[in-house]
Design a protein around this motif. Structure first.
Motif, mmCIF file in Angstrom:
data_model
loop_
_atom_site.group_PDB
_atom_site.id
_atom_site.type_symbol
_atom_site.label_atom_id
_atom_site.label_comp_id
_atom_site.label_asym_id
_atom_site.label_seq_id
_atom_site.Cartn_x
_atom_site.Cartn_y
_atom_site.Cartn_z
ATOM 1 N N UNK A 162 0.851 -1.196 0.000
ATOM 2 C CA UNK A 162 0.000 0.000 0.000
ATOM 3 C C UNK A 162 0.883 1.239 0.000
ATOM 4 N N UNK A 163 0.545 2.225 -0.833
ATOM 5 C CA UNK A 163 1.337 3.449 -0.906
ATOM 6 C C UNK A 163 1.107 4.321 0.326
ATOM 7 N N UNK A 164 2.165 5.027 0.761
ATOM 8 C CA UNK A 164 2.058 5.900 1.927
ATOM 9 C C UNK A 164 1.537 7.274 1.525
ATOM 10 N N UNK A 165 1.633 8.236 2.404
ATOM 11 C CA UNK A 165 1.083 9.572 2.137
ATOM 12 C C UNK A 165 1.767 10.253 0.959
ATOM 13 N N UNK A 166 2.980 9.824 0.632
ATOM 14 C CA UNK A 166 3.705 10.384 -0.506
ATOM 15 C C UNK A 166 3.494 9.559 -1.775
ATOM 16 N N UNK A 167 2.658 8.519 -1.686
ATOM 17 C CA UNK A 167 2.407 7.653 -2.831
ATOM 18 C C UNK A 167 3.501 6.634 -3.053
ATOM 19 N N UNK A 168 4.381 6.452 -2.070
ATOM 20 C CA UNK A 168 5.544 5.589 -2.240
ATOM 21 C C UNK A 168 5.356 4.209 -1.612
ATOM 22 N N UNK A 169 5.997 3.210 -2.212
ATOM 23 C CA UNK A 169 5.976 1.852 -1.676
ATOM 24 C C UNK A 169 7.203 1.113 -2.171
ATOM 25 N N UNK A 170 7.519 -0.001 -1.518
ATOM 26 C CA UNK A 170 8.750 -0.726 -1.834
ATOM 27 C C UNK A 170 8.547 -2.232 -1.792
ATOM 28 N N UNK A 171 9.205 -2.915 -2.736
ATOM 29 C CA UNK A 171 9.283 -4.370 -2.732
ATOM 30 C C UNK A 171 10.753 -4.781 -2.707
ATOM 31 N N UNK A 172 11.058 -5.841 -1.979
ATOM 32 C CA UNK A 172 12.403 -6.423 -1.956
ATOM 33 C C UNK A 172 12.326 -7.751 -2.682
ATOM 34 N N UNK A 173 13.123 -7.913 -3.737
ATOM 35 C CA UNK A 173 12.996 -9.090 -4.593
ATOM 36 C C UNK A 173 14.363 -9.509 -5.125
ATOM 37 N N UNK A 174 14.349 -10.245 -6.215
ATOM 38 C CA UNK A 174 15.566 -10.615 -6.933
ATOM 39 C C UNK A 174 15.393 -10.223 -8.390
ATOM 40 N N UNK A 175 16.492 -10.025 -9.079
ATOM 41 C CA UNK A 175 16.447 -9.593 -10.472
ATOM 42 C C UNK A 175 15.901 -10.727 -11.342
ATOM 43 N N UNK A 176 14.856 -10.446 -12.122
ATOM 44 C CA UNK A 176 14.254 -11.506 -12.954
ATOM 45 C C UNK A 176 15.144 -11.895 -14.124
ATOM 46 N N UNK A 177 15.025 -13.133 -14.551
ATOM 47 C CA UNK A 177 15.738 -13.590 -15.727
ATOM 48 C C UNK A 177 15.055 -13.128 -17.003
ATOM 49 N N UNK A 178 15.732 -13.338 -18.124
ATOM 50 C CA UNK A 178 15.149 -13.041 -19.438
ATOM 51 C C UNK A 178 14.747 -14.355 -20.083
ATOM 52 N N UNK A 179 13.480 -14.466 -20.452
ATOM 53 C CA UNK A 179 13.052 -15.682 -21.148
ATOM 54 C C UNK A 179 12.794 -15.386 -22.612
ATOM 55 N N UNK A 180 12.709 -16.434 -23.411
ATOM 56 C CA UNK A 180 12.610 -16.298 -24.860
ATOM 57 C C UNK A 180 11.400 -15.475 -25.271
ATOM 58 N N UNK A 181 11.632 -14.467 -26.107
ATOM 59 C CA UNK A 181 10.543 -13.702 -26.684
ATOM 60 C C UNK A 181 10.173 -12.415 -25.981
ATOM 61 N N UNK A 182 10.772 -12.136 -24.794
ATOM 62 C CA UNK A 182 10.436 -10.916 -24.063
ATOM 63 C C UNK A 182 11.684 -10.234 -23.523
ATOM 64 N N UNK A 183 11.595 -8.893 -23.475
ATOM 65 C CA UNK A 183 12.615 -8.103 -22.798
ATOM 66 C C UNK A 183 12.379 -8.232 -21.283
ATOM 67 N N UNK A 184 13.432 -8.190 -20.458
ATOM 68 C CA UNK A 184 13.253 -8.293 -19.001
ATOM 69 C C UNK A 184 12.289 -7.238 -18.468
ATOM 70 N N UNK A 185 11.350 -7.680 -17.664
ATOM 71 C CA UNK A 185 10.264 -6.796 -17.239
ATOM 72 C C UNK A 185 9.679 -7.241 -15.910
ATOM 73 N N UNK A 186 8.858 -6.365 -15.346
ATOM 74 C CA UNK A 186 8.129 -6.646 -14.111
ATOM 75 C C UNK A 186 6.680 -6.218 -14.318
ATOM 76 N N UNK A 187 5.754 -7.070 -13.956
ATOM 77 C CA UNK A 187 4.324 -6.775 -14.065
ATOM 78 C C UNK A 187 3.798 -6.127 -12.788
#
Length: 272
Positions: A162-187
């Protein structure tokens, strides 16, 4: 379910064709586009600020009007109940650290550390406080939890914040791999509130964040990303089915290193 990204690309393409046909009919008027932690692998230690992100909106001043980020396909692996499993209604989905599965499994996804900082705003540039963002992406092998055979029983790399009063939020993750047919991305999907997100209802927009080439090359030179090196060269950014119409406002600003982990930042607006 069979791990088949070719089927997924066909699914994505059908969605994109519909979107781009609509853009053509409207003449593009008013639809200007608005712009993927602790380390888990070893590699080069040089810190980088990727020059490919200089046109992004990570530092757009508050109050500056923004065009709404474009609607993009959720792909065949959203996990929001629209195409099979639904992570949004599961206890534990609201979390900042999305590296590990929750519930019956506690397996942790491997990869170079990635912190994702998002700032959600309204079109007039004011913060969108209380918005909920559901974010997901593939793992180091290009697999999606809850769908791909190797990780079908996992739900890592998915979470809601949920975004805070400044509209900010954070996720801690790992860098996604690149699979055939798509540029590296996050949904990601944006909901008006945490309540709406956790019942998978009244979504505002679905979009995608692009990861810059220089950073991808650095990450994919580390242990575990071997197949991503090949896949990155096979689908250049300008040929990607989602990003080929421009990424000026969907490209993350990036800082960090393979040893210390990276931070991807994106400021974007949603229709208000």
């Amino acid at each position: 379910m069979t791990d088949n990204h070719d089927r997924g690309l066909q699914f994505d393409l059908a969605t994109l064709i519909g979107r781009r046909r609509a853009l053509s009919l409207l003449g593009g008027a008013g639809l200007t586009l608005v712009a993927c932690a602790p380390p888990t692998t070893t590699g080069a230690t040089s810190t980088t600020t990727d020059p490919a992100t200089t046109t992004g909106t990570s530092s757009t001043a508050e109050g500056t009007p923004l065009d709404a980020i474009p609607e993009e396909t959720a792909g065949p692996y959203p996990g929001d109940g629209s195409n099979g499993p639904n992570a949004l209604t599961q206890s534990g989905i609201v979390r900042s650290d999305i590296r590990s599965s929750f519930g019956s499994s506690t397996r942790t996804a491997e990869g170079v550390g990635l912190t994702i900082d998002l700032t959600v705003r309204k079109e007039d540039g004011t913060p969108y406080a209380g918005a909920a963002v559901y974010l997901w992406h593939c793992d180091i092998n290009g697999d999606y939890s809850m769908y791909s055979d190797r990780v079908k029983n996992e739900n890592f790399l998915r979470g809601v914040q949920e975004s805070d009063s400044a509209g900010e939020l954070r996720f801690v993750s790992v860098f996604p791999g690149a699979y055939a047919g798509r540029w590296p991305h996050i949904h990601f999907e944006v909901y008006p509130s945490l309540t709406e997100a956790t019942k998978a209802g009244n979504k505002i927009v679905t979009s995608q964040l692009a990861l810059p080439e220089n950073t991808c090359k650095e990450v994919y030179g580390t242990t575990g990303y071997t197949q991503s090196v090949r896949n990155l060269t096979r689908t250049p950014l300008k040929q990607d089915m989602v990003f080929r119409d421009g990424v000026d406002h969907q490209m993350a600003a990036m800082s960090g290193s393979t040893a210390a982990g990276y931070t991807a930042s994106l400021t974007f607006a949603v229709e208000s």
